[in-house]
Design a protein around this motif. Structure first.
Motif, short mmCIF file in Angstrom:
data_model
loop_
_atom_site.label_atom_id
_atom_site.label_comp_id
_atom_site.label_asym_id
_atom_site.label_seq_id
_atom_site.Cartn_x
_atom_site.Cartn_y
_atom_site.Cartn_z
N ILE A 71 0.84 -1.20 0.00
CA ILE A 71 0.00 0.00 0.00
C ILE A 71 0.88 1.25 0.00
O ILE A 71 1.88 1.32 0.72
N SER A 72 0.50 2.20 -0.83
CA SER A 72 1.26 3.44 -0.99
C SER A 72 1.09 4.36 0.22
O SER A 72 0.00 4.46 0.79
N PRO A 73 2.16 5.06 0.58
CA PRO A 73 2.05 6.01 1.70
C PRO A 73 1.02 7.11 1.42
O PRO A 73 0.46 7.67 2.35
N ASN A 117 11.60 10.99 5.65
CA ASN A 117 10.50 11.96 5.58
C ASN A 117 9.87 12.14 6.95
O ASN A 117 9.52 11.17 7.62
N VAL A 118 9.72 13.39 7.34
CA VAL A 118 9.06 13.70 8.60
C VAL A 118 7.79 14.49 8.28
O VAL A 118 7.84 15.51 7.59
N SER A 119 6.67 14.01 8.77
CA SER A 119 5.39 14.64 8.45
C SER A 119 5.17 15.86 9.35
O SER A 119 5.83 16.01 10.37
N ASP A 179 11.45 19.51 1.39
CA ASP A 179 10.88 18.60 0.38
C ASP A 179 9.83 19.33 -0.45
O ASP A 179 9.19 20.27 0.04
N ASP A 180 9.64 18.88 -1.67
CA ASP A 180 8.58 19.40 -2.55
C ASP A 180 8.65 20.92 -2.67
O ASP A 180 7.62 21.60 -2.71
N PHE A 181 9.87 21.47 -2.72
CA PHE A 181 9.99 22.92 -2.70
C PHE A 181 9.27 23.55 -3.89
O PHE A 181 9.38 23.10 -5.01
#
Ligand code: C2E
Ligand code: MG
Ligand code: MG
Ligand code: MG
Length: 286
Positions: A71-73, A117-119, A179-181
């Motif tokens: 399952i995808s994150p 990755n930190v949410s 991330d995702d800048f």
């Protein structure tokens, strides 16, 4: 009633509950179960030096092996974030990543840094810095071997406490990537005050290269001016890569180089080979 029986299970029986909410509750319950029963795993995607083509580090990406399926994150991280169990899942990711680096060092006498990755909720957690520090200590992982990836939105949520926390992480020696800048709302005036080491250009600005390059160029210049390492995400073809190369982007990540891989395949491709190369060169030069 079910409520009177002392649990929160009454929610399951609410007739007006939407199907979406019911799925969410089921997911929440099974996330707890998943954690207890070791159903999570990490895949690893290489980050590559664009000039030399050599791997420089990797990103750990979580998957959930549930009922025979991966399952995808994207489908469970948001639920984990809403319910707070992301803190426990995040701790598992930190612990597991440190263990992996320790194992690489032992087995291959060579390890590469891992980005975690930190949410947003996890970033707000008071225990985050201590958790990372303790896991690194426990597995004797040097801080430079770990990088924390955080989205700009998470950083901008509470900017002053974000700055404090980032300084704590930097003081320990951990790397910090935004991330995702370009997809969140970064305040450019704050960007200067954030002690970050890396900026990751979101793949939506890479996907239309080289034709649509205005945003990617701007982010590259901004990152260079701020003295940051820049990683381009989502590189899928040679033309995107060629453009990034001419613009001086140092590091790339994407399906063009490799999909995220299960650990065995990642090791076979990027670590076992390295060991062979080392041994070969030892033989050559001795
Ligand atoms: P992200 O951190 O931005 O990770 C990059 C995502 O892009 C990954 O998706 C990766 O598989 C995908 N990707 C890499 N190269 C390409 C490419 O060339 N083309 C395309 N189309 N996609 C590419 P993934 O693994 O499904 O993860 C999605 C998101 O889930 C991650 O985005 C991250 O925000 C979150 N995530 C993943 N693992 C964790 C984790 O351990 N903890 C937390 N909190 N979030 C995680
Ligand atoms: Mg990431
Ligand atoms: Mg990203
Ligand atoms: Mg993302």
């Amino acid at each position: 009633s079910a409520k009177a029986s002392g649990s929160n299970q009454w929610a399951y029986f609410k007739p007006q509950m939407t199907q979406k909410a019911a799925i969410r509750l089921r997911t929440e319950a099974s996330l707890h179960y998943a954690l207890k029963n070791d159903e999570f795993l990490l895949h690893f995607q290489p980050k590559v030096d664009i000039k030399t083509g050599k791997i420089v580090s990797c990103e750990a990406l979580i998957r959930w092996f549930k009922d025979g399926q991966l399952i995808s994150p994207l489908s469970f991280i948001p639920v984990a974030e809403d319910t707070g169990i992301i803190i426990d899942i995040g701790r598992w990711v930190i612990e597991q990543s440190c263990k992996v680096i320790r194992d690489w060092q032992r087995r291959y006498n060579y390890a590469i840094p891992i980005a975690i990755n930190v949410s947003p909720l996890q970033f707000l957690d008071q225990g985050l810095v201590a958790d990372i520090k303790q896991a690194a200590l426990r597995y004797q992982v040097p801080a430079e071997m770990l990088e924390i990836e955080i989205t700009e939105t998470a950083l901008m949520e509470d900017i002053e406490s974000a700055i404090t926390k980032l300084h704590q992480l930097r003081n320990e020696g951990f790397g910090i990537a935004v991330d995702d800048f370009g997809t969140g709302y970064s305040s450019l005036s704050y960007l200067r005050r954030l002690p970050i080491t890396t900026m990751k250009i979101d793949r939506c600005f890479v996907s239309d290269l080289p034709e649509e390059s205005a945003i990617a160029s701007t982010i590259l210049i901004l990152g260079q001016q701020l003295g940051l390492k820049i990683v381009a995400e989502g590189i899928e073809n040679e033309r995107q890569l060629a453009w990034l190369q001419t613009q001086g982007c140092q590091i790339g990540q994407g399906f063009y180089f490799s999909h995220p891989l299960p650990i065995e395949r990642f090791e076979a491709t990027y670590l076992a080979k390295q060991e062979t190369t080392k041994q070969e060169s030892k033989l050559e030069y001795s």
